[in-house]
Write a protein that holds these residues in place. Sequence first.
Motif, PDB file in Angstrom:
ATOM      1  N   VAL A 144       0.844  -1.185   0.000  1.00 49.21           N
ATOM      2  CA  VAL A 144       0.000   0.000   0.000  1.00 49.21           C
ATOM      3  C   VAL A 144       0.886   1.243   0.000  1.00 49.21           C
ATOM      4  CG1 VAL A 144      -1.730   1.288   1.313  1.00 49.21           C
ATOM      5  CG2 VAL A 144      -1.814  -1.190   1.268  1.00 49.21           C
ATOM      6  N   VAL A 145       0.524   2.224  -0.818  1.00 46.38           N
ATOM      7  CA  VAL A 145       1.293   3.464  -0.887  1.00 46.38           C
ATOM      8  C   VAL A 145       0.987   4.322   0.332  1.00 46.38           C
ATOM      9  CG1 VAL A 145       1.743   5.573  -2.199  1.00 46.38           C
ATOM     10  CG2 VAL A 145       1.282   3.411  -3.404  1.00 46.38           C
ATOM     11  N   LEU A 146       2.051   4.637   1.081  1.00 47.54           N
ATOM     12  CA  LEU A 146       1.974   5.523   2.231  1.00 47.54           C
ATOM     13  C   LEU A 146       2.947   6.677   2.017  1.00 47.54           C
ATOM     14  CD1 LEU A 146       2.130   2.864   5.086  1.00 47.54           C
ATOM     15  CD2 LEU A 146       0.099   4.080   4.286  1.00 47.54           C
ATOM     16  N   MET A 147       2.750   7.744   2.747  1.00 47.38           N
ATOM     17  CA  MET A 147       3.703   8.849   2.667  1.00 47.38           C
ATOM     18  C   MET A 147       5.070   8.388   3.155  1.00 47.38           C
ATOM     19  SD  MET A 147       1.399  12.085   3.911  1.00 47.38           S
ATOM     20  CE  MET A 147       2.718  13.273   3.689  1.00 47.38           C
ATOM     21  N   ASP A 148       6.118   8.939   2.544  1.00 49.81           N
ATOM     22  CA  ASP A 148       7.516   8.695   2.901  1.00 49.81           C
ATOM     23  C   ASP A 148       8.032   7.313   2.543  1.00 49.81           C
ATOM     24  OD1 ASP A 148       7.750  11.285   4.030  1.00 49.81           O
ATOM     25  OD2 ASP A 148       6.832  10.554   5.865  1.00 49.81           O
ATOM     26  N   ILE A 149       7.256   6.522   1.830  1.00 46.74           N
ATOM     27  CA  ILE A 149       7.673   5.190   1.398  1.00 46.74           C
ATOM     28  C   ILE A 149       7.782   5.226  -0.130  1.00 46.74           C
ATOM     29  CG2 ILE A 149       7.121   2.732   1.393  1.00 46.74           C
ATOM     30  CD1 ILE A 149       7.502   3.767   4.218  1.00 46.74           C
ATOM     31  N   PRO A 150       8.926   4.842  -0.698  1.00 46.43           N
ATOM     32  CA  PRO A 150       9.065   4.893  -2.162  1.00 46.43           C
ATOM     33  C   PRO A 150       8.028   4.013  -2.868  1.00 46.43           C
ATOM     34  CG  PRO A 150      11.184   4.471  -1.108  1.00 46.43           C
ATOM     35  CD  PRO A 150      10.142   4.351  -0.043  1.00 46.43           C
ATOM     36  N   VAL A 151       7.553   4.504  -4.000  1.00 46.14           N
ATOM     37  CA  VAL A 151       6.606   3.762  -4.822  1.00 46.14           C
ATOM     38  C   VAL A 151       7.118   3.789  -6.265  1.00 46.14           C
ATOM     39  CG1 VAL A 151       5.117   5.800  -5.096  1.00 46.14           C
ATOM     40  CG2 VAL A 151       4.204   3.539  -5.568  1.00 46.14           C
ATOM     41  N   THR A 152       7.111   2.633  -6.905  1.00 46.31           N
ATOM     42  CA  THR A 152       7.526   2.530  -8.304  1.00 46.31           C
ATOM     43  C   THR A 152       6.282   2.509  -9.175  1.00 46.31           C
ATOM     44  OG1 THR A 152       9.476   1.261  -7.663  1.00 46.31           O
ATOM     45  CG2 THR A 152       8.832   1.186  -9.990  1.00 46.31           C
ATOM     46  N   LEU A 153       6.237   3.428 -10.134  1.00 38.33           N
ATOM     47  CA  LEU A 153       5.109   3.524 -11.055  1.00 38.33           C
ATOM     48  C   LEU A 153       5.557   3.178 -12.463  1.00 38.33           C
ATOM     49  CD1 LEU A 153       3.465   6.914 -10.004  1.00 38.33           C
ATOM     50  CD2 LEU A 153       2.896   4.607  -9.238  1.00 38.33           C
ATOM     51  N   VAL A 154       4.667   2.555 -13.213  1.00 39.52           N
ATOM     52  CA  VAL A 154       4.886   2.289 -14.627  1.00 39.52           C
ATOM     53  C   VAL A 154       3.903   3.158 -15.401  1.00 39.52           C
ATOM     54  CG1 VAL A 154       4.775   0.566 -16.462  1.00 39.52           C
ATOM     55  CG2 VAL A 154       5.642  -0.076 -14.208  1.00 39.52           C
ATOM     56  N   PRO A 190       3.253  18.761   2.064  1.00 35.04           N
ATOM     57  CA  PRO A 190       3.089  19.844   1.094  1.00 35.04           C
ATOM     58  C   PRO A 190       4.335  20.703   0.902  1.00 35.04           C
ATOM     59  CG  PRO A 190       1.251  19.803   2.619  1.00 35.04           C
ATOM     60  CD  PRO A 190       2.242  18.794   3.112  1.00 35.04           C
ATOM     61  N   ALA A 191       5.051  20.991   1.948  1.00 42.29           N
ATOM     62  CA  ALA A 191       6.223  21.868   1.846  1.00 42.29           C
ATOM     63  C   ALA A 191       7.467  21.141   1.357  1.00 42.29           C
ATOM     64  CB  ALA A 191       6.502  22.498   3.207  1.00 42.29           C
ATOM     65  N   GLU A 192       7.417  19.819   1.216  1.00 42.63           N
ATOM     66  CA  GLU A 192       8.601  19.032   0.870  1.00 42.63           C
ATOM     67  C   GLU A 192       8.615  18.576  -0.587  1.00 42.63           C
ATOM     68  OE1 GLU A 192       8.754  17.109   5.318  1.00 42.63           O
ATOM     69  OE2 GLU A 192       7.602  16.157   3.723  1.00 42.63           O
ATOM     70  N   GLY A 193       7.565  18.874  -1.317  1.00 41.51           N
ATOM     71  CA  GLY A 193       7.482  18.431  -2.702  1.00 41.51           C
ATOM     72  C   GLY A 193       8.599  18.999  -3.567  1.00 41.51           C
ATOM     73  N   ASP A 194       9.216  18.140  -4.350  1.00 38.86           N
ATOM     74  CA  ASP A 194      10.252  18.524  -5.316  1.00 38.86           C
ATOM     75  C   ASP A 194      10.214  17.481  -6.434  1.00 38.86           C
ATOM     76  OD1 ASP A 194      12.466  19.235  -6.791  1.00 38.86           O
ATOM     77  OD2 ASP A 194      13.814  19.378  -5.067  1.00 38.86           O
ATOM     78  N   PRO A 195       9.313  17.664  -7.406  1.00 37.42           N
ATOM     79  CA  PRO A 195       9.130  16.649  -8.445  1.00 37.42           C
ATOM     80  C   PRO A 195      10.414  16.277  -9.177  1.00 37.42           C
ATOM     81  CG  PRO A 195       7.379  18.279  -8.560  1.00 37.42           C
ATOM     82  CD  PRO A 195       8.390  18.785  -7.561  1.00 37.42           C
ATOM     83  N   ALA A 196      11.328  17.203  -9.349  1.00 40.47           N
ATOM     84  CA  ALA A 196      12.583  16.897 -10.046  1.00 40.47           C
ATOM     85  C   ALA A 196      13.396  15.843  -9.307  1.00 40.47           C
ATOM     86  CB  ALA A 196      13.408  18.174 -10.219  1.00 40.47           C
ATOM     87  N   LYS A 197      13.218  15.759  -7.991  1.00 42.31           N
ATOM     88  CA  LYS A 197      13.924  14.766  -7.177  1.00 42.31           C
ATOM     89  C   LYS A 197      13.052  13.554  -6.860  1.00 42.31           C
ATOM     90  CE  LYS A 197      17.022  18.049  -4.975  1.00 42.31           C
ATOM     91  NZ  LYS A 197      17.445  18.649  -3.696  1.00 42.31           N
ATOM     92  N   GLY A 198      11.815  13.544  -7.372  1.00 48.77           N
ATOM     93  CA  GLY A 198      10.918  12.418  -7.136  1.00 48.77           C
ATOM     94  C   GLY A 198      10.073  12.558  -5.885  1.00 48.77           C
ATOM     95  N   TYR A 199      10.084  13.736  -5.245  1.00 52.45           N
ATOM     96  CA  TYR A 199       9.263  13.980  -4.058  1.00 52.45           C
ATOM     97  C   TYR A 199       7.975  14.669  -4.500  1.00 52.45           C
ATOM     98  CZ  TYR A 199      13.510  12.944  -1.450  1.00 52.45           C
ATOM     99  OH  TYR A 199      14.625  12.327  -0.946  1.00 52.45           O
ATOM    100  N   ILE A 200       6.855  13.980  -4.318  1.00 52.74           N
ATOM    101  CA  ILE A 200       5.562  14.451  -4.789  1.00 52.74           C
ATOM    102  C   ILE A 200       4.716  14.881  -3.591  1.00 52.74           C
ATOM    103  CG2 ILE A 200       3.480  13.807  -6.063  1.00 52.74           C
ATOM    104  CD1 ILE A 200       6.084  13.813  -7.744  1.00 52.74           C
ATOM    105  N   SER A 201       4.245  16.114  -3.602  1.00 53.40           N
ATOM    106  CA  SER A 201       3.408  16.629  -2.518  1.00 53.40           C
ATOM    107  C   SER A 201       2.132  15.805  -2.389  1.00 53.40           C
ATOM    108  CB  SER A 201       3.040  18.089  -2.778  1.00 53.40           C
ATOM    109  OG  SER A 201       2.006  18.506  -1.903  1.00 53.40           O
ATOM    110  N   CYS A 202       1.737  15.560  -1.145  1.00 51.90           N
ATOM    111  CA  CYS A 202       0.499  14.812  -0.895  1.00 51.90           C
ATOM    112  C   CYS A 202      -0.731  15.597  -1.346  1.00 51.90           C
ATOM    113  CB  CYS A 202       0.385  14.437   0.578  1.00 51.90           C
ATOM    114  SG  CYS A 202       0.244  15.847   1.694  1.00 51.90           S
TER     115      CYS A 202
END
Length: 154
Positions: free
Chosen positions: A77-87, A102-114
Amino acid sequence: MVRARPPSEAERIRARVASRLRVLDELLNTEMEEYFSSPGSAGKAYSVRPLLRRYVEAATQLLDRLEEQQAEGGLDVVLMDIPVTLVDESDGTEAVYVVVGPAEGDPAKGYISCLSPLGLALLMKRVNERVVIDAPGGQFSYRVAAVGTEPIDI
């Protein structure tokens, strides 16, 4: 002398998820809706509050079964702070993301805001489940290929 045993993987995940749930619960009790609501590609506003409320409730229940799930082969199950691999279903490419606050999102580094369309859609999805994102840039479709087991420290 009693030696403290190191925390198990389930205990580390439980602590991190519980911490996140407290933060999200505080966010839900504020006026976050006026700051974070945004339209999807069809121009329809989506409501963040009910989605995050369901995540908090479901993740809280999951914490009660976390050790069982770890024994059965790990998280699915996808939870916050746990890596998830998407196809990406359009071209088959894989990418690893981590849903963060919300304040930690950085899509270029793979961090996606909730609170992003992708972050909201991923929370509580299971391995092999399809995720369709209706974002301002259009509609995107992914499959959850794997959920990591190690929490990421942000």
